[in-house]
Design a protein around this motif. Sequence first.
Motif, PDB file in Angstrom:
ATOM      1  N   ALA A 233       0.821  -1.216   0.000  1.00  0.00           N
ATOM      2  CA  ALA A 233       0.000   0.000   0.000  1.00  0.00           C
ATOM      3  C   ALA A 233       0.849   1.257   0.000  1.00  0.00           C
ATOM      4  O   ALA A 233       0.397   2.322  -0.443  1.00  0.00           O
ATOM      5  CB  ALA A 233      -0.938   0.004   1.206  1.00  0.00           C
ATOM      6  N   HIS A 234       2.084   1.151   0.482  1.00  0.00           N
ATOM      7  CA  HIS A 234       2.966   2.316   0.535  1.00  0.00           C
ATOM      8  C   HIS A 234       3.545   2.693  -0.828  1.00  0.00           C
ATOM      9  O   HIS A 234       4.114   3.779  -0.980  1.00  0.00           O
ATOM     10  CB  HIS A 234       4.113   2.068   1.512  1.00  0.00           C
ATOM     11  CG  HIS A 234       3.687   2.020   2.937  1.00  0.00           C
ATOM     12  ND1 HIS A 234       3.415   3.141   3.681  1.00  0.00           N
ATOM     13  CD2 HIS A 234       3.459   0.961   3.755  1.00  0.00           C
ATOM     14  CE1 HIS A 234       3.051   2.784   4.902  1.00  0.00           C
ATOM     15  NE2 HIS A 234       3.061   1.472   4.974  1.00  0.00           N
ATOM     16  N   LEU A 235       3.390   1.821  -1.811  1.00  0.00           N
ATOM     17  CA  LEU A 235       3.987   2.095  -3.119  1.00  0.00           C
ATOM     18  C   LEU A 235       3.070   2.901  -4.024  1.00  0.00           C
ATOM     19  O   LEU A 235       3.552   3.619  -4.901  1.00  0.00           O
ATOM     20  CB  LEU A 235       4.330   0.776  -3.826  1.00  0.00           C
ATOM     21  CG  LEU A 235       5.701   0.158  -3.544  1.00  0.00           C
ATOM     22  CD1 LEU A 235       5.909  -0.114  -2.067  1.00  0.00           C
ATOM     23  CD2 LEU A 235       5.852  -1.146  -4.341  1.00  0.00           C
ATOM     24  N   VAL A 236       1.775   2.792  -3.828  1.00  0.00           N
ATOM     25  CA  VAL A 236       0.825   3.224  -4.858  1.00  0.00           C
ATOM     26  C   VAL A 236       0.134   4.534  -4.495  1.00  0.00           C
ATOM     27  O   VAL A 236       0.148   4.975  -3.335  1.00  0.00           O
ATOM     28  CB  VAL A 236      -0.245   2.130  -5.098  1.00  0.00           C
ATOM     29  CG1 VAL A 236       0.415   0.846  -5.573  1.00  0.00           C
ATOM     30  CG2 VAL A 236      -1.067   1.869  -3.834  1.00  0.00           C
ATOM     31  N   GLY A 237      -0.472   5.158  -5.526  1.00  0.00           N
ATOM     32  CA  GLY A 237      -1.270   6.357  -5.310  1.00  0.00           C
ATOM     33  C   GLY A 237      -0.435   7.628  -5.270  1.00  0.00           C
ATOM     34  O   GLY A 237       0.800   7.600  -5.335  1.00  0.00           O
TER      35      GLY A 237
END
Length: 295
Positions: free
Chosen positions: A272-276
């Motif tokens: 989750a820390h990679l995206v957005g």
Amino acid sequence: MIARFAFLLAGALVLAGCEAGGETVENDQLTPSPILYEIADAKGEPQGWLFGTIHALPDGVEWRTADLERVIDQAQLLVVEVGDLSDTRSINSTFTTLATTPGQPDIRTRVDAEDRQQLDEMMAKGHFSSRDFANVETWAAALMLARVSNTGSPRNGADKALLLEFPDHRVRELEGTLTQMRIFDDLAPQDQTDLLTGIIDEYRSLGDNPERLRKAWLSGDEEGLINATQSGIMADPELYEALLAGRNRAWMKEIDDLLADGPNPLIAVGAAHLVGPDGLTTLIEQRGYTLTRLQ
């Protein structure tokens, strides 16, 4: 809720899922392809890699690939959120120290009346009583109750497996257990209540399908992972900032130094820390690096 922890907080998940395990799943008939990037500088020279992990899995999930094995062989340093995930005694000791404050309100009074039936059900399923939370702060009660819905074990986590591939002197942690737990301990009272309520909501609705999120991770489904960072408790701006966006920014100073000075690191943190827009891929590209997705 536990599924979100699987993408976000390694140390908290060890705590939340320390008694879980035993479930075995087949490999979901998916070709494993968890998100993996190569990071290159402005000259196109490789400077490291970025891998999105999951911190807990059921038994039997195959996720390692030839590309990842090659990167493991080439990386000179492993960078993770928490460096010693095997030290459950220390993790639980840190949790107990931060979580315990005598004279807390009855756990049932910390949620709205309409949530109490689900709270009672969760406590029964987890073999808890209200007395177990008498001296437990709300954020910690939320973590304890999160394990009720756990479908995977941190012993199978991708980051834990990677730690076995690198000697201690070639491991760097971005936070450590104490820093991770303090993220929760520093939450404002209302945000702690929102965390507890969010866990109950997701238990009630079963909308946070851990199998769906697990498949999104396994297949490298970026859109599915982005959705996980924008729904449920992560739709709460304060929790999103504390659990995701703020942590990513804090990590970037260390990551900047590692990419600039070497040795070439494999940075392996919750997917989750990679995206957005607040993800590490965005932040690293803003520093002038080019990311090439390998899988």
